[in-house]
Design an enzyme around this catalytic site. Sequence first.
Site, PDB file in Angstrom:
ATOM      1  N   HIS A   1       0.806  -1.227   0.000  1.00 26.16           N
ATOM      2  CA  HIS A   1       0.000   0.000   0.000  1.00 26.16           C
ATOM      3  C   HIS A   1       0.840   1.280   0.000  1.00 26.16           C
ATOM      4  O   HIS A   1       0.628   2.173  -0.818  1.00 26.16           O
ATOM      5  CB  HIS A   1      -0.952  -0.011   1.184  1.00 26.16           C
ATOM      6  CG  HIS A   1      -1.798  -1.239   1.259  1.00 26.16           C
ATOM      7  ND1 HIS A   1      -2.543  -1.697   0.185  1.00 26.16           N
ATOM      8  CD2 HIS A   1      -2.005  -2.130   2.261  1.00 26.16           C
ATOM      9  CE1 HIS A   1      -3.173  -2.798   0.528  1.00 26.16           C
ATOM     10  NE2 HIS A   1      -2.864  -3.086   1.771  1.00 26.16           N
TER      11      HIS A   1
ATOM     12  N   CYS B   1      -6.999  -6.680   4.592  1.00 21.88           N
ATOM     13  CA  CYS B   1      -8.191  -6.491   5.422  1.00 21.88           C
ATOM     14  C   CYS B   1      -9.387  -7.247   4.859  1.00 21.88           C
ATOM     15  O   CYS B   1     -10.401  -7.406   5.538  1.00 21.88           O
ATOM     16  CB  CYS B   1      -8.525  -5.010   5.552  1.00 21.88           C
ATOM     17  SG  CYS B   1      -8.690  -4.158   3.976  1.00 21.88           S
TER      18      CYS B   1
ATOM     19  N   THR C   1       9.078  -1.347   3.392  1.00 18.78           N
ATOM     20  CA  THR C   1       9.237  -2.782   3.664  1.00 18.78           C
ATOM     21  C   THR C   1       8.178  -3.351   4.597  1.00 18.78           C
ATOM     22  O   THR C   1       8.195  -4.542   4.911  1.00 18.78           O
ATOM     23  CB  THR C   1      10.637  -3.052   4.246  1.00 18.78           C
ATOM     24  OG1 THR C   1      10.911  -2.112   5.291  1.00 18.78           O
ATOM     25  CG2 THR C   1      11.691  -2.898   3.171  1.00 18.78           C
TER      26      THR C   1
ATOM     27  N   SER D   1       5.661  -4.578   7.550  1.00 20.37           N
ATOM     28  CA  SER D   1       5.790  -5.181   8.869  1.00 20.37           C
ATOM     29  C   SER D   1       5.803  -6.693   8.745  1.00 20.37           C
ATOM     30  O   SER D   1       5.447  -7.255   7.704  1.00 20.37           O
ATOM     31  CB  SER D   1       4.623  -4.744   9.768  1.00 20.37           C
ATOM     32  OG  SER D   1       3.380  -5.079   9.170  1.00 20.37           O
TER      33      SER D   1
ATOM     34  N   TYR E   1      -7.938  -0.950  21.168  1.00 19.46           N
ATOM     35  CA  TYR E   1      -8.659   0.073  20.418  1.00 19.46           C
ATOM     36  C   TYR E   1      -9.822   0.687  21.194  1.00 19.46           C
ATOM     37  O   TYR E   1     -10.177   1.846  20.988  1.00 19.46           O
ATOM     38  CB  TYR E   1      -9.207  -0.517  19.119  1.00 19.46           C
ATOM     39  CG  TYR E   1      -8.156  -1.065  18.199  1.00 19.46           C
ATOM     40  CD1 TYR E   1      -7.492  -0.236  17.300  1.00 19.46           C
ATOM     41  CD2 TYR E   1      -7.806  -2.414  18.223  1.00 19.46           C
ATOM     42  CE1 TYR E   1      -6.521  -0.729  16.446  1.00 19.46           C
ATOM     43  CE2 TYR E   1      -6.837  -2.916  17.370  1.00 19.46           C
ATOM     44  CZ  TYR E   1      -6.196  -2.074  16.487  1.00 19.46           C
ATOM     45  OH  TYR E   1      -5.230  -2.565  15.661  1.00 19.46           O
TER      46      TYR E   1
END
Length: 443
Positions: free
Chosen positions: A11, A43, A111, A113, A188
């Site tokens: 992305h 996702c 690069t 994760s 979150y």
Amino acid sequence: MSKIVLIGANHAGIAASNTILDNYPENELVIFDRNTNLSYLGCGTALWVGRQIETPDQLFYTSKDAFVEKKAKVHMETTITKVDFTDKKVYAVDTANNEICESYDKLILATGSVPIKPAIPGIELENVQFVKLFQDGQAADLALNDPAIENVAVIGAGYIGVEMAEAAKRRGKNVRLFDIDTTSLAGYYDPWFTEDMDKNLMDNGIELEFGQKVLELKGTDKVQEVVTDKGSYAADLVLLAIGFNPNTELGKDALKLFSNGAYEVNLKQETSLPDVYAVGDCATIYSNALEATTYIALATNAVRSGIVAGHNVCGTPLESIGVQGSNGIYIFGYNMVSTGLNLKAAKQAGFDVAYTEFEDLQKPAFIKKNNEVKIRIVYDKTTRRILGAQLASKEDISMGIHMFSLAIEEKVTIDKLKLLDIFFLPHFNQPYNYITMAALSAK
């Protein structure tokens, strides 16, 4: 004209590449990626594996050919062996063992994760796998096709873990979801929200094994059992979703790193070395809620960082405006969205924090198709500045979180929301809107 080398084409790298190729075609762009594909929307893995969409085809939004058509030089299935930051050269090897060397004027590290690999015995057993790449999704999908696999254990109850637990359940499997924390999605949301998600998961047949530390995976060739500090559980397939670390192996000895090992960058995505930029999950980002540099690995953040770097490497100054870490999840029809800091994170960051909350029907009670909505707004007691917000409902309340994202970015106070101009129409909402009511109750 500059020669730009970009390492990593998902992305962030794709956003940087398109920015360069579409706006500055006079530059030379060389792209490296070690995968067989690019632009995979990870996702969407759970949607495909859970059969909520039919195929993964539309989870890819561009290809090598699209970049070649724009005159980029693209090396796929190529592993970077070394980056010489002094002589400005990138060394690589492809699957045919051909050695490649490309010099650069500007370098963009994208690069990404890598999944966290816990140091537990049995992790190398068959049917134990991570969930990140397209190939991981393929492996999970194939495994779930096997009728011999009845019991699925998902380790890690963050976004990916919860989504994969739902996907496996939709495929008719017995699913257990493990986490060392006491609720799902604890990073979150506050417990007022996560406890509702936990109930939602249990109501849909997922067994929750929270507050447990996984000690070992047992089996002969294939995994058969998950052992924790509180019990032992049958498992024919184990999906690991513990989290990710920034992939900074190439530059760890040459570039300044953040506390978690990410490349530390400024608002132009510049690293500590001239002409070297870093974007996406391998780099830091500026949080407007914290008013500080931090690390937030999200695809949306990656895209924005790639755009910023793409302009800067080509000589057009552009600074990031920072992010709020806005995110959301949809599980078995239940929507949760958040932005900024939850209560725990705000306290850990040292804020003198308060919150206000409200719960009500989305629409007037006379509307038949209607659901409860809950909202919490976190703010600083001293400055009154909004630090974060969380919303949850079976209604689609997702767009509301964008207002709070902008509010954090613009340092809006909780008091500004008390008389905010919010329209009313029974088809959409109530005359006393839950945002207004939450703000009015702030002390």
